[in-house]
Design a protein around this motif. Structure first.
Motif, PDB file in Angstrom:
ATOM      1  N   ILE A   8       0.148   7.624  -5.615  1.00  0.00           N
ATOM      2  CA  ILE A   8       0.267   6.758  -4.453  1.00  0.00           C
ATOM      3  C   ILE A   8      -0.585   5.501  -4.579  1.00  0.00           C
ATOM      4  O   ILE A   8      -0.453   4.577  -3.784  1.00  0.00           O
ATOM      5  CB  ILE A   8      -0.111   7.522  -3.157  1.00  0.00           C
ATOM      6  CG1 ILE A   8      -1.559   8.007  -3.232  1.00  0.00           C
ATOM      7  CG2 ILE A   8       0.842   8.681  -2.914  1.00  0.00           C
ATOM      8  CD1 ILE A   8      -2.060   8.652  -1.948  1.00  0.00           C
ATOM      9  N   ASP A   9      -1.442   5.467  -5.563  1.00  0.00           N
ATOM     10  CA  ASP A   9      -2.256   4.270  -5.810  1.00  0.00           C
ATOM     11  C   ASP A   9      -2.553   4.203  -7.305  1.00  0.00           C
ATOM     12  O   ASP A   9      -2.925   5.205  -7.920  1.00  0.00           O
ATOM     13  CB  ASP A   9      -3.564   4.328  -5.005  1.00  0.00           C
ATOM     14  CG  ASP A   9      -4.339   3.017  -5.129  1.00  0.00           C
ATOM     15  OD1 ASP A   9      -3.697   1.983  -5.423  1.00  0.00           O
ATOM     16  OD2 ASP A   9      -5.565   3.039  -4.940  1.00  0.00           O
ATOM     17  N   ALA A  48       4.380   4.002  -2.882  1.00  0.00           N
ATOM     18  CA  ALA A  48       4.466   4.977  -3.970  1.00  0.00           C
ATOM     19  C   ALA A  48       5.847   4.997  -4.616  1.00  0.00           C
ATOM     20  O   ALA A  48       6.070   5.756  -5.561  1.00  0.00           O
ATOM     21  CB  ALA A  48       4.135   6.366  -3.443  1.00  0.00           C
ATOM     22  N   VAL A  79       9.782   7.811  -8.298  1.00  0.00           N
ATOM     23  CA  VAL A  79       8.358   8.027  -8.019  1.00  0.00           C
ATOM     24  C   VAL A  79       7.734   8.582  -9.287  1.00  0.00           C
ATOM     25  O   VAL A  79       8.414   9.188 -10.133  1.00  0.00           O
ATOM     26  CB  VAL A  79       8.142   8.991  -6.829  1.00  0.00           C
ATOM     27  CG1 VAL A  79       8.692   8.404  -5.556  1.00  0.00           C
ATOM     28  CG2 VAL A  79       8.775  10.350  -7.118  1.00  0.00           C
ATOM     29  N   LEU A  95      -0.191   2.585  -9.505  1.00  0.00           N
ATOM     30  CA  LEU A  95       1.083   2.623 -10.232  1.00  0.00           C
ATOM     31  C   LEU A  95       1.084   1.678 -11.429  1.00  0.00           C
ATOM     32  O   LEU A  95       1.699   1.959 -12.459  1.00  0.00           O
ATOM     33  CB  LEU A  95       2.235   2.253  -9.285  1.00  0.00           C
ATOM     34  CG  LEU A  95       2.578   3.256  -8.180  1.00  0.00           C
ATOM     35  CD1 LEU A  95       3.711   2.719  -7.333  1.00  0.00           C
ATOM     36  CD2 LEU A  95       2.948   4.591  -8.777  1.00  0.00           C
ATOM     37  N   ALA A 108      -2.899   6.110   1.114  1.00  0.00           N
ATOM     38  CA  ALA A 108      -2.275   5.116   0.239  1.00  0.00           C
ATOM     39  C   ALA A 108      -2.527   3.716   0.735  1.00  0.00           C
ATOM     40  O   ALA A 108      -2.537   3.450   1.929  1.00  0.00           O
ATOM     41  CB  ALA A 108      -0.771   5.386   0.159  1.00  0.00           C
TER      42      ALA A 108
END
Length: 392
Positions: free
Chosen positions: A368-369, A320, A330, A371, A390
């Protein structure tokens, strides 16, 4: 001439009508607004709030194992080797027989010393009896005091000779004992360096090296910490946030070569009294259990040393965390589902998750998934999950 002109007029009139009609159609089509393409839906992403739990920081160093005890086995008497009593590389215990050296000359010397001791004791007995007689005769003045003094001197000389004979006998008996070379410590023995039939020297200087033994359990691991870590740990100690390894056996974790997680534990039992001026590092040492004897002196490992007291922290998976030039960031999804980039300060890994020291709030929704589908300032379709969901 007029007839041909009349013949062409209908054709020209038809062409002109077609051109005008086409222009009208084109002008009419220009007046209609173009149909706009439908906007794509927001890309789906998985979001989660950071995990909050108590963590402990660990400093990681490269360490090298070394034996707690190690000894070189050398001959203590001169003679020919008559027996090699151990297997190369085997585990030996204290007192196990390793070598035998021909003892016959030393046994003969011990018997000779024993005879000399018996002779000296006999002379002591004789000197005592003569002194007793002289002491009796002096009362009647049958002999002079000079003779009594001589008898006392003879007794003292005989007693001194007895002490010398006793010392010679002990030395001879030690030489006989030294013909059997035994293990002074328990551990793993090296190969034999001298075979049967060879002459070994037992002098104090230049004694023949026979083999060596290193202890195996427990085992020491040495590591070097740089000056900045030492200063930080000292500051934490002064602030009462971390015990000093000088007076507290702080825990260590060992990661062997080829491993990704600690598989062994130990405790710090030594810190050097000065920094190495060449490297600017401080030598430390930890004691590690080696019950299965699988660790050998000289092996390398990663050593994790306690770096802080337990504290509450926010954690995220490494997947992440992105990079923006020199910053770590982030992607946070705001309440209106727009994406925002936040710079963060990273800490160490703790049980597979990365400690976030600064930059996050517990209620932040972190991507977290997905990106690669997120853009700063763009809207996304968030799907809630847990940090543990994740993808790696």
């Amino acid at each position: 001439m007029s007839a041909s002109s009349n013949g062409l007029c209908p054709l020209l009139r038809g062409t002109l009508f077609f051109v005008v009609a086409s222009s009208v159609v084109l002008l009419a089509s220009c007046d209609k607004p173009p149909e706009q393409a439908a906007a794509p839906p927001p890309p789906p992403v998985t979001v989660a709030q950071p995990t909050k739990r108590m963590v402990t920081d660990w400093d990681e160093f490269t360490g090298r194992f070394d034996a707690v005890e190690q000894v070189q086995i050398r001959a203590r008497v001169t003679g020919f080797v008559t027996k090699v009593a151990f297997k190369d590389g085997a585990i030996v215990n204290v007192g196990d027989l390793l070598y035998e050296i021909d003892p016959r000359q030393y046994q003969a010397a011990a018997e000779q010393a024993q005879g000399q001791l018996a002779d000296a004791k006999a002379k002591v007995e004789l000197a005592q009896r003569e002194l007793e007689r002289a002491t009796t005769l002096i009362r009647t003045q049958a002999i002079s005091e000079n003779i009594v003094d001589q008898r006392k001197q003879s007794l003292a000389a005989a007693e001194a000779a007895t002490l010398q004979a006793e010392g010679a006998l002990k030395r001879a008996e030690l030489d006989v004992e030294f013909t059997k070379v035994t293990a002074p410590i328990a551990g793993r023995i090296s190969r034999h360096l001298v075979t049967v039939g060879n002459l070994v020297q037992g002098s104090e200087s230049g004694a023949t090296l026979l083999t060596s033994i290193v202890s195996m359990n427990p085992i020491h691991v040495y590591f070097d910490m740089d000056e900045s870590i030492y200063q930080r740990n000292s500051r934490l100690w002064f602030e009462g946030k971390r015990p000093s390894s000088r007076d507290t056996p702080n825990p260590v974790q060992i990661i062997m070569a080829g491993e990704t997680k600690p598989s062994r534990a130990g405790k710090v039992d030594f810190l050097d009294n000065r920094l190495d001026v060449g490297t600017g590092t401080l030598r430390g040492r930890a004691l590690v259990d080696n019950d299965d004897l699988s660790i050998l002196p000289g092996q390398f490992a990663r050593v994790r040393v306690l770096g802080s007291a337990p504290y509450e922290a926010l954690l995220l998976p490494d997947a992440a965390i992105g990079t923006d030039q020199s910053r770590k960031i982030v992607y946070v999804v705001k309440d209106d589902d727009l994406v925002e980039a936040k710079p963060v300060t990273l800490g160490a890994l703790d049980d597979g998750l990365r400690v976030i020291k600064q930059g996050l709030r517990p209620e932040d929704r972190i991507i977290i998934d997905g990106l690669q589908r997120a853009r700063v300032g763009a809207k996304v379709a968030p799907h809630a999950a847990k940090v543990g969901d994740a993808k790696p």
